[in-house]
Write an enzyme that holds these catalytic residues in place. Structure first.
Site, mmCIF file in Angstrom:
data_model
loop_
_atom_site.group_PDB
_atom_site.id
_atom_site.type_symbol
_atom_site.label_atom_id
_atom_site.label_comp_id
_atom_site.label_asym_id
_atom_site.label_seq_id
_atom_site.Cartn_x
_atom_site.Cartn_y
_atom_site.Cartn_z
ATOM 1 N N HIS A 8 -8.262 -29.289 67.040
ATOM 2 C CA HIS A 8 -9.240 -30.164 67.692
ATOM 3 C C HIS A 8 -10.201 -29.369 68.568
ATOM 4 C CE1 HIS A 8 -7.472 -29.745 71.707
ATOM 5 N NE2 HIS A 8 -6.300 -29.750 71.087
ATOM 6 N N HIS A 147 -3.254 -29.953 66.204
ATOM 7 C CA HIS A 147 -3.134 -29.260 67.486
ATOM 8 C C HIS A 147 -2.565 -27.863 67.281
ATOM 9 C CE1 HIS A 147 -3.753 -33.234 69.356
ATOM 10 N NE2 HIS A 147 -3.071 -33.658 68.311
#
Length: 197
Positions: A8, A147
């Protein structure tokens, strides 16, 4: 199948060096700009679907990419970050000062059982279940927005590295890594951030 692994884009907590875990931190202004650059980078890759973690910073990154590429977006709980509520919101230094024993155990024992912290093995296992499922679909190319920690556990699996080695390489915000899964899985490239320059 090509799987583009995307960490992200930036949040304020990233800039402050704070553990985020499953805290729902939104992208900051720089993060939204990074997300647009990811989309531009992927525009020539014929991505057919985007899968994202349900956490806001990943979902916002994925939404920008989905809209710019005009491809469907799917939210999958298995792509969320490792649960680390014990040291969420702390810096690494604060974590070591307050939870040295717990952090050391978690870092060195993939199956460590610590209240408020998901083991590295559990994190890797749920990502592998996700990959096994999408491998059964007829996609040639997908993007996965997730992530740093969970993506590193998957890359360890691809490279046949022990989970304890996941900190030996880094994934920057808005980076792209590519894994191909055919007869075997292989890492094509890691932590590409050229699109951010």
């Amino acid at each position: 199948m090509k799987i583009f692994l995307i960490r992200h884009a930036k949040t304020d907590w990233n800039d402050l060096g704070l553990w985020q875990g499953n805290t729902d931190v939104p992208l900051n202004e720089a993060g939204f700009e990074q997300a647009k650059k990811i989309a531009q980078k992927l525009s020539k890759q014929h991505v057919e679907a985007i899968y994202t973690s349900p956490l806001l910073r990943a979902k916002q990154t994925a939404s920008v990419i989905s809209e710019m590429l005009n491809v469907p977006l799917f939210i999958d709980e298995r792509l969320r970050e490792c649960e680390i509520s014990l040291w969420n919101g702390l810096t690494m230094q604060e974590t070591l000062e307050r939870y040295y024993n717990e952090y050391t155990l978690w870092s060195t024992q993939p199956n460590a059982e610590i209240e408020g912290v998901e083991s590295l093995q559990e994190v890797q296992d749920r990502f592998l279940r996700f990959v096994e499922e999408i491998n059964k679909k007829a996609f040639e190319s997908v993007a996965v927005v997730s992530h740093a920690l969970i993506l590193r556990t998957f890359i360890c699996w691809v490279l046949k590295l022990p989970l304890t080695e996941h900190k030996n390489f880094k994934l920057d915000n808005a980076s792209i890594s590519l894994v191909e899964t055919q007869s075997r899985s292989r890492l094509v490239y890691l932590n590409d951030t050229c699109h951010l320059d």
